[in-house]
Design an enzyme around this catalytic site. Structure first.
Site, PDB file in Angstrom:
ATOM      1  N   ASP A   1     -14.455  -1.328   2.195  1.00  0.00           N
ATOM      2  CA  ASP A   1     -13.214  -1.783   4.090  1.00  0.00           C
ATOM      3  C   ASP A   1     -13.543  -1.143   4.985  1.00  0.00           C
ATOM      4  O   ASP A   1     -14.893  -2.242   5.594  1.00  0.00           O
ATOM      5  CB  ASP A   1     -11.938  -0.486   3.600  1.00  0.00           C
TER       6      ASP A   1
ATOM      7  N   LYS B   1     -10.520  -6.706   7.724  1.00  0.00           N
ATOM      8  CA  LYS B   1      -9.257  -6.642   8.891  1.00  0.00           C
ATOM      9  C   LYS B   1      -9.205  -6.826   9.876  1.00  0.00           C
ATOM     10  O   LYS B   1     -10.027  -6.489  10.503  1.00  0.00           O
ATOM     11  CB  LYS B   1      -9.331  -4.752   8.690  1.00  0.00           C
TER      12      LYS B   1
ATOM     13  N   LYS C   1      -3.340   4.772  -2.419  1.00  0.00           N
ATOM     14  CA  LYS C   1      -4.341   5.865  -1.725  1.00  0.00           C
ATOM     15  C   LYS C   1      -4.562   7.065  -3.222  1.00  0.00           C
ATOM     16  O   LYS C   1      -3.853   7.687  -3.252  1.00  0.00           O
ATOM     17  CB  LYS C   1      -3.604   6.640  -0.945  1.00  0.00           C
TER      18      LYS C   1
ATOM     19  N   GLU D   1     -11.222   1.174  -3.381  1.00  0.00           N
ATOM     20  CA  GLU D   1     -11.207   0.169  -2.111  1.00  0.00           C
ATOM     21  C   GLU D   1     -12.363   1.942  -2.262  1.00  0.00           C
ATOM     22  O   GLU D   1     -11.506   3.022  -1.118  1.00  0.00           O
ATOM     23  CB  GLU D   1     -10.220  -0.361  -1.414  1.00  0.00           C
TER      24      GLU D   1
ATOM     25  N   SER E   1       0.771  -1.456   0.505  1.00  0.00           N
ATOM     26  CA  SER E   1       0.281  -0.048   0.063  1.00  0.00           C
ATOM     27  C   SER E   1       1.167   1.359  -0.024  1.00  0.00           C
ATOM     28  O   SER E   1       1.823   1.526   1.077  1.00  0.00           O
ATOM     29  CB  SER E   1      -0.676   0.198   1.000  1.00  0.00           C
TER      30      SER E   1
ATOM     31  N   LYS F   1      -1.365  -0.643  -4.185  1.00  0.00           N
ATOM     32  CA  LYS F   1      -2.604  -0.143  -3.947  1.00  0.00           C
ATOM     33  C   LYS F   1      -1.879   0.995  -4.175  1.00  0.00           C
ATOM     34  O   LYS F   1      -0.839   1.437  -3.126  1.00  0.00           O
ATOM     35  CB  LYS F   1      -2.930  -0.960  -2.645  1.00  0.00           C
TER      36      LYS F   1
ATOM     37  N   GLY G   1      -4.955  -4.237   6.434  1.00  0.00           N
ATOM     38  CA  GLY G   1      -3.615  -3.924   7.440  1.00  0.00           C
ATOM     39  C   GLY G   1      -4.049  -2.539   7.869  1.00  0.00           C
ATOM     40  O   GLY G   1      -4.295  -1.858   6.841  1.00  0.00           O
TER      41      GLY G   1
ATOM     42  N   ASP H   1      -7.366   2.920  -3.516  1.00  0.00           N
ATOM     43  CA  ASP H   1      -8.356   3.058  -2.110  1.00  0.00           C
ATOM     44  C   ASP H   1      -8.376   4.885  -1.733  1.00  0.00           C
ATOM     45  O   ASP H   1      -7.149   5.136  -1.414  1.00  0.00           O
ATOM     46  CB  ASP H   1      -7.570   2.852  -1.273  1.00  0.00           C
TER      47      ASP H   1
HETATM   48  O1  OSB Z   1      -8.006   1.812   4.902  1.00  0.00           O
HETATM   49  O2  OSB Z   1      -6.587   0.285   4.178  1.00  0.00           O
HETATM   50  C1  OSB Z   1      -6.755   0.747   4.784  1.00  0.00           C
HETATM   51  C2  OSB Z   1      -3.659   1.497   6.739  1.00  0.00           C
HETATM   52  C3  OSB Z   1      -4.167   2.623   8.412  1.00  0.00           C
HETATM   53  C4  OSB Z   1      -5.819   2.218   8.062  1.00  0.00           C
HETATM   54  C5  OSB Z   1      -6.040   2.241   7.210  1.00  0.00           C
HETATM   55  C6  OSB Z   1      -5.425   1.835   5.895  1.00  0.00           C
HETATM   56  C7  OSB Z   1      -4.591   1.935   5.568  1.00  0.00           C
HETATM   57  C8  OSB Z   1      -3.195   0.710   5.013  1.00  0.00           C
HETATM   58  C9  OSB Z   1      -2.325   0.077   5.142  1.00  0.00           C
HETATM   59  O3  OSB Z   1      -4.025   0.769   3.733  1.00  0.00           O
HETATM   60  C10 OSB Z   1      -2.291  -1.896   4.779  1.00  0.00           C
HETATM   61  C11 OSB Z   1      -0.964  -1.981   5.282  1.00  0.00           C
HETATM   62  O4  OSB Z   1      -0.704  -2.152   6.751  1.00  0.00           O
HETATM   63  O5  OSB Z   1       0.032  -2.472   5.243  1.00  0.00           O
HETATM   64 MG    MG Z   2      -8.887   0.696   3.355  1.00  0.00          MG
END
Ligand code: OSB
Ligand code: MG
Length: 392
Positions: free
Chosen positions: A253, A277, A178, A228, A150, A176, A305, A203
């Protein structure tokens, strides 16, 4: 019958610098925080868990301060002396507290770790055993999880491309990114131009509204694995209106906090993919229910995660090694997150985009207490607000 009686629970509010911070549509946490949970039993078995609450109430309403308050004042006092014969019995012991899944997950994970040790199994094998057969198929752990990485919001597309290049070379086969309004179409276009074949997903962390459906439809041109959580965290209904308007599969999510949410979302056509998660749904008991629902109904599933330390990530990896997890997970190698982590040995990414699950019993990694103490100190010194005293 073998049982465990909870004797004592220690909480460690920790903070650690991140190797690479993760900017999202709602901001950028300056460093990682979490509450590490150490659960002692009368039987001499000790379990570890992690509540990956964050500093700000952006992704979830639970912050590290709120989680510490709820755990120390309301949850832990009622657990002492409780005897469990099955790990899922911990849910009822915490049901007098409404909500607060991330806080509860820390306790839950420690209980699952302790039971896996009691049964002398690594968590991956223990989860397989607990899930059992689905439609006559045993849910045997694969011994590894297929993972991706991510990547947060960067200053420009060029620096994003450089990070992607580095991650691909390390072995990650799913990227992924953001996104947020103003950092979406151009980004997808730029990345697709540079990497025509890469398995790519976006995401949004709830950054759009249904009024943006025309705009989001432009993303259909970039062969995305999924988008996402485009719409608000509490709006499965609005997602059910968006999904028919775009070709790209929606993955939920934030919206999925229980198996009922998952059933509703799939029934309404609000998404085609589920990000599970364990922390967001309050632990592995609810995770197993969602897993069963997805496998029974052929719903595409992956494990998300929250930048967990090795404690939380180890358990997530174990769960992600179950065969019904069909898409790459947000579980990256240790060096993506921490240098060093609080556990040993580090998790390594393999050239086929997989990470092996630990083979030792329980979480199967060893917690380095000196590093935990250092992280507690870092939290004391850097957290931008004061924590309620953990009186447990
Ligand atoms: O939206 O998936 C999410 C991390 C913290 C809070 C929300 C998200 C995330 C990640 C990181 O996208 C995923 C990871 O732990 O590598
Ligand atoms: Mg997410």
């Amino acid at each position: 019958m073998s049982s465990l009686t909870i004797r004592k629970v220690e909480l460690y509010p920790i903070a650690m610098p991140l190797v690479e911070r993760l900017g999202t549509s709602f901001g950028k946490e300056p460093f990682k925080v979490a509450i590490l949970v150490q659960l002692f039993t009368d039987e001499g078995i000790m379990g570890w868990g992690e509540s990956p609450a964050e500093i700000y109430p952006g992704y979830a309403y639970e912050t590290i301060g709120i989680a510490l308050h709820v755990l120390s004042q309301f949850i832990i006092p009622s657990l002492i002396g409780c005897t469990l014969t099955q790990p899922d019995q911990i849910v009822a012991c915490m049901s007098h507290v409404r909500g607060h899944p991330i806080a509860k997950h820390g306790i839950e994970q420690a209980v699952y770790d302790a039971f896996a040790q009691l049964h002398q199994l690594p968590l991956s094998a223990y989860f397989s055993q607990l899930v059992g057969e689905i439609k006559g198929v045993p849910q045997t752990s694969k011994g590894f999880a297929t993972v991706g990485v991510s990547i947060g919001i960067q200053d420009d597309v060029a620096s994003t491309l450089a990070i992607i290049e580095k991650r691909l070379q390390q072995g990650y086969q799913r990227i992924k990114l953001k996104i947020k309004p103003g950092w979406d179409i151009e980004l997808a276009q730029g990345v697709r131009a540079a990497f025509p074949e890469v398995m790519l997903m976006l995401d949004a962390n709830s950054a759009y509204t249904l009024q943006d459906s025309e705009h989001l439809r432009q993303l259909d041109d970039y062969d995305l694995l999924m988008i996402e959580q485009p719409l608000p965290y509490n709006d499965i209904y609005q997602h059910s209106k968006l999904q028919p308007q775009i070709e790209t599969a929606i993955c939920l999510d934030e919206s999925i906090t229980t198996v009922d949410d998952a059933m509703l979302a799939i029934e309404l056509g609000a998404c085609r993919i589920i990000n599970l998660k364990p922390a967001r749904v309050g632990g592995f008991t609810e995770s197993i229910k969602i897993y069963r629902f997805c496998v029974e109904n052929g719903v595409a599933l992956w494990i998300g995660g929250m930048l967990e330390t090795g404690i939380g990530r180890s358990a997530n990896l174990a769960f992600a090694s179950l065969p019904g997890v069909t898409l790459p997970c947000d579980l990256s190698a240790t060096d993506r997150y921490y240098d060093p982590d609080v556990t040993e040995p580090p998790f390594m990414i393999r050239p086929d985009s997989t990470i092996a699950t630990p083979t030792e019993n329980g979480i199967g990694v060893t917690v380095q207490m000196d590093r935990v103490q250092q992280a507690v100190q870092y939290c004391r010194e850097h957290l931008p607000y004061s924590l309620p005293i953990a009186n447990v």
